[in-house]
Design a protein around this motif. Sequence first.
Motif, PDB file in Angstrom:
ATOM      1  N   GLN A  80      10.457  -3.451 -19.258  1.00 14.23           N
ATOM      2  CA  GLN A  80      10.250  -3.192 -17.957  1.00 14.23           C
ATOM      3  C   GLN A  80       9.173  -1.818 -17.957  1.00 14.23           C
ATOM      4  O   GLN A  80       8.822  -1.196 -19.207  1.00 14.23           O
ATOM      5  N   ILE A  81       8.307  -2.174 -16.899  1.00  8.02           N
ATOM      6  CA  ILE A  81       7.342  -1.153 -17.260  1.00  8.02           C
ATOM      7  C   ILE A  81       7.615  -0.099 -15.819  1.00  8.02           C
ATOM      8  O   ILE A  81       7.918  -0.303 -14.544  1.00  8.02           O
ATOM      9  N   PHE A  82       6.458   0.751 -15.234  1.00 10.10           N
ATOM     10  CA  PHE A  82       6.653   1.948 -15.152  1.00 10.10           C
ATOM     11  C   PHE A  82       5.628   2.454 -14.430  1.00 10.10           C
ATOM     12  O   PHE A  82       4.478   2.573 -15.429  1.00 10.10           O
ATOM     13  N   GLY A  83       5.502   2.681 -13.264  1.00 16.79           N
ATOM     14  CA  GLY A  83       3.628   2.772 -12.500  1.00 16.79           C
ATOM     15  C   GLY A  83       3.475   3.234 -11.760  1.00 16.79           C
ATOM     16  O   GLY A  83       4.105   2.612 -10.273  1.00 16.79           O
ATOM     17  N   LYS A  84       2.007   3.847 -11.227  1.00 22.36           N
ATOM     18  CA  LYS A  84       1.453   3.127  -9.617  1.00 22.36           C
ATOM     19  C   LYS A  84       0.627   2.393  -9.788  1.00 22.36           C
ATOM     20  O   LYS A  84      -0.747   2.270 -10.353  1.00 22.36           O
ATOM     21  N   PRO A  85       1.141   0.987  -9.435  1.00 20.29           N
ATOM     22  CA  PRO A  85      -0.032   0.429  -8.416  1.00 20.29           C
ATOM     23  C   PRO A  85      -1.208   0.954  -7.579  1.00 20.29           C
ATOM     24  O   PRO A  85      -1.282   1.445  -7.139  1.00 20.29           O
ATOM     25  N   LYS A  86      -2.657  -0.079  -8.077  1.00 17.99           N
ATOM     26  CA  LYS A  86      -3.092  -0.416  -7.343  1.00 17.99           C
ATOM     27  C   LYS A  86      -4.169  -0.786  -7.008  1.00 17.99           C
ATOM     28  O   LYS A  86      -4.186  -1.648  -7.981  1.00 17.99           O
ATOM     29  N   LEU A  87      -4.995  -1.210  -5.462  1.00 22.75           N
ATOM     30  CA  LEU A  87      -5.213  -2.456  -5.949  1.00 22.75           C
ATOM     31  C   LEU A  87      -6.433  -2.214  -6.268  1.00 22.75           C
ATOM     32  O   LEU A  87      -7.541  -1.168  -5.678  1.00 22.75           O
ATOM     33  N   ILE A  88      -7.291  -3.117  -7.465  1.00 20.23           N
ATOM     34  CA  ILE A  88      -7.976  -2.843  -7.978  1.00 20.23           C
ATOM     35  C   ILE A  88      -9.387  -4.485  -7.996  1.00 20.23           C
ATOM     36  O   ILE A  88      -8.880  -5.121  -8.300  1.00 20.23           O
ATOM     37  N   SER A  89     -10.335  -4.603  -7.560  1.00 22.88           N
ATOM     38  CA  SER A  89     -11.419  -5.209  -6.669  1.00 22.88           C
ATOM     39  C   SER A  89     -10.217  -6.635  -6.077  1.00 22.88           C
ATOM     40  O   SER A  89     -10.513  -8.029  -6.813  1.00 22.88           O
ATOM     41  N   GLY A  90      -8.884  -6.544  -5.309  1.00 24.54           N
ATOM     42  CA  GLY A  90      -8.254  -7.341  -4.720  1.00 24.54           C
ATOM     43  C   GLY A  90      -7.467  -7.050  -5.210  1.00 24.54           C
ATOM     44  O   GLY A  90      -6.796  -8.655  -4.917  1.00 24.54           O
ATOM     45  N   VAL A  91      -6.750  -7.080  -6.670  1.00 26.15           N
ATOM     46  CA  VAL A  91      -5.924  -7.662  -7.688  1.00 26.15           C
ATOM     47  C   VAL A  91      -5.164  -6.120  -7.584  1.00 26.15           C
ATOM     48  O   VAL A  91      -5.612  -5.128  -8.413  1.00 26.15           O
ATOM     49  N   TRP A  92      -3.506  -6.305  -7.641  1.00 20.19           N
ATOM     50  CA  TRP A  92      -2.457  -5.145  -7.864  1.00 20.19           C
ATOM     51  C   TRP A  92      -2.802  -4.919  -9.224  1.00 20.19           C
ATOM     52  O   TRP A  92      -2.203  -6.054 -10.072  1.00 20.19           O
ATOM     53  N   THR A  93      -3.230  -3.860  -9.808  1.00 22.09           N
ATOM     54  CA  THR A  93      -3.219  -3.037 -11.697  1.00 22.09           C
ATOM     55  C   THR A  93      -2.376  -1.754 -11.277  1.00 22.09           C
ATOM     56  O   THR A  93      -2.441  -1.312 -10.816  1.00 22.09           O
ATOM     57  N   ILE A  94      -1.412  -1.632 -11.899  1.00 25.45           N
ATOM     58  CA  ILE A  94      -1.203  -0.717 -12.626  1.00 25.45           C
ATOM     59  C   ILE A  94      -1.847  -0.294 -14.253  1.00 25.45           C
ATOM     60  O   ILE A  94      -1.667  -0.267 -14.882  1.00 25.45           O
ATOM     61  N   PRO A  95      -2.346   1.401 -13.722  1.00 32.49           N
ATOM     62  CA  PRO A  95      -3.393   1.350 -14.732  1.00 32.49           C
ATOM     63  C   PRO A  95      -2.057   2.405 -16.108  1.00 32.49           C
ATOM     64  O   PRO A  95      -0.626   3.233 -15.214  1.00 32.49           O
ATOM     65  N   HIS A  96      -2.659   2.640 -16.696  1.00 29.07           N
ATOM     66  CA  HIS A  96      -1.311   3.241 -18.165  1.00 29.07           C
ATOM     67  C   HIS A  96       0.181   2.964 -17.669  1.00 29.07           C
ATOM     68  O   HIS A  96       0.762   4.269 -17.573  1.00 29.07           O
ATOM     69  N   PRO A  97       0.696   1.798 -17.466  1.00 26.83           N
ATOM     70  CA  PRO A  97       1.778   1.873 -17.471  1.00 26.83           C
ATOM     71  C   PRO A  97       2.956   2.226 -18.765  1.00 26.83           C
ATOM     72  O   PRO A  97       2.045   2.308 -19.533  1.00 26.83           O
ATOM     73  N   GLU A  98       3.885   2.630 -17.708  1.00 29.83           N
ATOM     74  CA  GLU A  98       4.937   3.224 -19.115  1.00 29.83           C
ATOM     75  C   GLU A  98       5.916   1.719 -19.314  1.00 29.83           C
ATOM     76  O   GLU A  98       6.490   1.437 -18.359  1.00 29.83           O
ATOM     77  N   LEU A  99       5.743   1.165 -20.460  1.00 29.76           N
ATOM     78  CA  LEU A  99       6.285  -0.201 -20.733  1.00 29.76           C
ATOM     79  C   LEU A  99       7.825   0.247 -22.209  1.00 29.76           C
ATOM     80  O   LEU A  99       7.366   0.912 -22.972  1.00 29.76           O
ATOM     81  N   TYR A 115       0.767  -1.133  -0.333  1.00 28.44           N
ATOM     82  CA  TYR A 115      -0.046   0.035  -0.264  1.00 28.44           C
ATOM     83  C   TYR A 115       0.913   1.435  -0.379  1.00 28.44           C
ATOM     84  O   TYR A 115       0.318   2.351  -0.222  1.00 28.44           O
ATOM     85  N   THR A 116       2.314   1.303  -0.084  1.00 32.11           N
ATOM     86  CA  THR A 116       2.337   2.280   0.608  1.00 32.11           C
ATOM     87  C   THR A 116       3.496   2.702  -0.710  1.00 32.11           C
ATOM     88  O   THR A 116       4.346   3.569  -0.623  1.00 32.11           O
ATOM     89  N   ASP A 117       3.435   1.507  -1.514  1.00 30.40           N
ATOM     90  CA  ASP A 117       4.131   2.106  -2.876  1.00 30.40           C
ATOM     91  C   ASP A 117       3.121   3.214  -3.362  1.00 30.40           C
ATOM     92  O   ASP A 117       2.299   3.541  -3.650  1.00 30.40           O
ATOM     93  N   ASN A 118       4.063   4.534  -3.832  1.00 27.57           N
ATOM     94  CA  ASN A 118       4.339   5.153  -5.351  1.00 27.57           C
ATOM     95  C   ASN A 118       4.671   4.562  -6.171  1.00 27.57           C
ATOM     96  O   ASN A 118       4.224   3.218  -6.864  1.00 27.57           O
ATOM     97  N   TYR A 119       4.814   4.882  -7.614  1.00 28.71           N
ATOM     98  CA  TYR A 119       5.558   4.770  -8.789  1.00 28.71           C
ATOM     99  C   TYR A 119       6.402   3.850  -8.483  1.00 28.71           C
ATOM    100  O   TYR A 119       7.293   4.274  -7.104  1.00 28.71           O
ATOM    101  N   LEU A 120       6.523   2.840  -9.270  1.00 24.32           N
ATOM    102  CA  LEU A 120       7.822   1.600  -8.900  1.00 24.32           C
ATOM    103  C   LEU A 120       8.188   0.967 -11.219  1.00 24.32           C
ATOM    104  O   LEU A 120       7.076   1.073 -11.489  1.00 24.32           O
ATOM    105  N   GLN A 121       9.383   0.601 -10.311  1.00 19.57           N
ATOM    106  CA  GLN A 121       9.536  -0.463 -11.763  1.00 19.57           C
ATOM    107  C   GLN A 121       9.869  -1.681 -11.783  1.00 19.57           C
ATOM    108  O   GLN A 121       9.928  -2.335 -10.308  1.00 19.57           O
ATOM    109  N   LEU A 122       9.241  -2.209 -12.945  1.00 19.45           N
ATOM    110  CA  LEU A 122       9.192  -3.892 -12.326  1.00 19.45           C
ATOM    111  C   LEU A 122       9.803  -4.546 -13.798  1.00 19.45           C
ATOM    112  O   LEU A 122       9.633  -3.895 -14.799  1.00 19.45           O
ATOM    113  N   VAL A 123      10.586  -5.648 -14.169  1.00 24.56           N
ATOM    114  CA  VAL A 123      11.513  -6.118 -15.052  1.00 24.56           C
ATOM    115  C   VAL A 123       9.834  -7.376 -15.212  1.00 24.56           C
ATOM    116  O   VAL A 123       9.910  -8.360 -14.352  1.00 24.56           O
TER     117      VAL A 123
END
Length: 698
Positions: A115-134, A57-65
């Motif tokens: 590499q994706i970059f964005g801000k995760p949100k919990l939508i219907s119980g699932v971590w979701t990243i809207p409009h990520p940068e790819l 929950y504390t995450d703001n923007y982050l990046q994943l591979v």
Amino acid sequence: MNELLSTPIEFLKGVGPQKAQLLQKELGIFTFGDLLNTYPFRYLDRSIYHKCNQISYTDNYLQLVGTISNVKEIGSGRIKRLSARFTDDTGSVELIWFQGASWIKQSIVVGLSYQIFGKPKLISGVWTIPHPELTPIKDLTVRAGFQPFYSSTEKLNSKGLHSRGIEKLIQTIFAQHQIILPECLPENIKKDNQLISRTEAMRKIHLPQNELEIKQARLRLKFEELFYLQLEMLIRKGVRIKQIQGFRFEQAGTPMLDFYNNHLPFELTGAQKRVLKEIRKDFLTGNHMNRLLQGDVGSGKTLVALVAMLITIGNKHQAALMAPTEILASQHFETIKELLKQMPIKVGLLTGSTKKAARTLLFEELLSGEIQLLIGTHALLEDPVQFKSLGLVVIDEQHRFGVAQRAKMWRKNKIPPHILVMTATPIPRTLAMTFYGDLDVSVIDELPPGRKPIQTIHRFESHRVALFGFMRKEIALGRQIYLVYPLIKESEKLDFNNLMDGYEAISRSFPMPEYQLSIVHGKMKAEDKEYEMQRFIKGETHIMVATTVIEVGVNVPNASVMIIESAERFGLAQLHQLRGRVGRGAEKSYCVLMTGAELSKEAKKRMETMVRTTDGFEIAEVDLQLRGPGDLLGTQQSGVLDLKIADLSKDGQIVVMARNAARMLTEDDPELVKPEHQALRERVLVLLKSRPNWSTIG
Ligand code: ADP
Ligand code: MG
């Protein structure tokens, strides 16, 4: 360099007339310089990667591979969305796009590493990243350092000028031009405070390589901003003292000595004595005094004011004391008349309800100088109120008066009277230093001896029966009780009904004739209020049901219980003020905060703070953290604190550094005439012109 900085933003590569217009309108960016002065509010360390199973929950923007699969369009037409699954070696998250579904679907290669970059949100119980940068890993150019984030607006967003877009523009400026800024701080100040150059700071604030660079850049830019504010303040003060001649009160005078030696009801506290010395010193200089007296509720400001007024009278001038409400003005009048009853001093009272005949007489006696001390409300400001020679104006609870109102008192005399403004709503030191930097500040930081501490308790509706029991017990012991309801403009009608319902309920639980109740609220006629108030003051009633009209100043020592209903709806300053109504007598006092069961985080913090401490300065600090400086000072005044990068609620230490540097500089060169201070001088002159002259607002 100046030329580059003042180049219209339209001419920056990638901007053009349309975007330029938007940047102007939305962010006030007209030139290259304006863009450079738009600082990031946050950074992301792009060398750090998250794993799918670490998102919290504390995450703001982050990046994943990882890789992308399950790309599918959902819905159709205008509500078409695109969703996909993103997987790394620890798990997966959902990706979702609400716009551009078809286009994005085409460009995604399933199975490729991204590499994706964005801000995760919990939508219907699932971590979701809207409009990520790819970015496909193979295309990734190594991105050194930290990514800055700039505030943007919806309109700018829609034209591609989101944070990333603004970042690109800044990168363009730095890539295409050599940015060298003229230094605007003297070398020794830079050295003493370990500040980097302006040029370096500008690069590091926008393109930092590491955390240290961000720190350095922020320190330099915050310092600069606060330093100029302090310098402006000190220069204003210097100008005021030089331009305005003040009364010189040579002697302590007979009235003051007589009072001090023969009629003082108790020994002054050390703090009261110290403040009086400070005032006395001001009086002796011949400079105009403009002093703020901060002291917690019950710290004994009135007595200090009275002694200062007696010195004024002893020097053959008149004094005035202005209070924000009629109740408070009458109470001051009664207190002061009582204190001076054996002395040949004529005291007058002027409020909105002073009758015409009395008024006419009063005006005459003020002009002739027969009335030496005038106490009153806003009525004092009216034009017909003219003095023979007004030497000192004391303004009680100064935050209740507007700027213009205070300024009006200055003009009641050819030589402006000395000004002492008093407040029981302490302002944190760093804020006072900044906002009232051109005033002298005195602090009473000690309560008169023998005060019993007030015990503060937080209770919920479920404790109501116990509360009533406690009230009956206190009344049986001879005490009186305040019961306060919120009544604020936005919900006035509802609040008023609550107050009336509450009053009815109390009347039922505390029936006559055994119990006597007073009620006071803003909708009552002044004389009815006064009557009810007087009954309570005289001890004829047990419970005073009221709105915050009793917040300010009222002094009933026998009242030892303050109950605040819906306490979560009050701000800290107000709660503290209300609590200050009790604890004035010899009995142990209580403050009960009644709230609903569900409290916001902020409200909880307010209740905890009230329960923990009775120190007004500590409470003011918490208030500053919770609300920020603008709200604390009132919107009317917060414009002055329109700071770009410094934050007064967090940067107290830098305020002190800047204050010291500015003070040393003005002591060395009060008018900034030395050649090495030319640049400073020019900038301060601009500042002085750009702001109204609020050094004279007292
Ligand atoms: P405030 O600073 O809130 O305006 P007041 O001036 O109303 O406080 O003082 C609060 C109470 O303390 C008054 O009843 C006053 O008489 C009393 N008081 C003031 N100074 C002293 C003192 N030095 N010793 C004892 N009591 C004092
Ligand atoms: Mg007071």
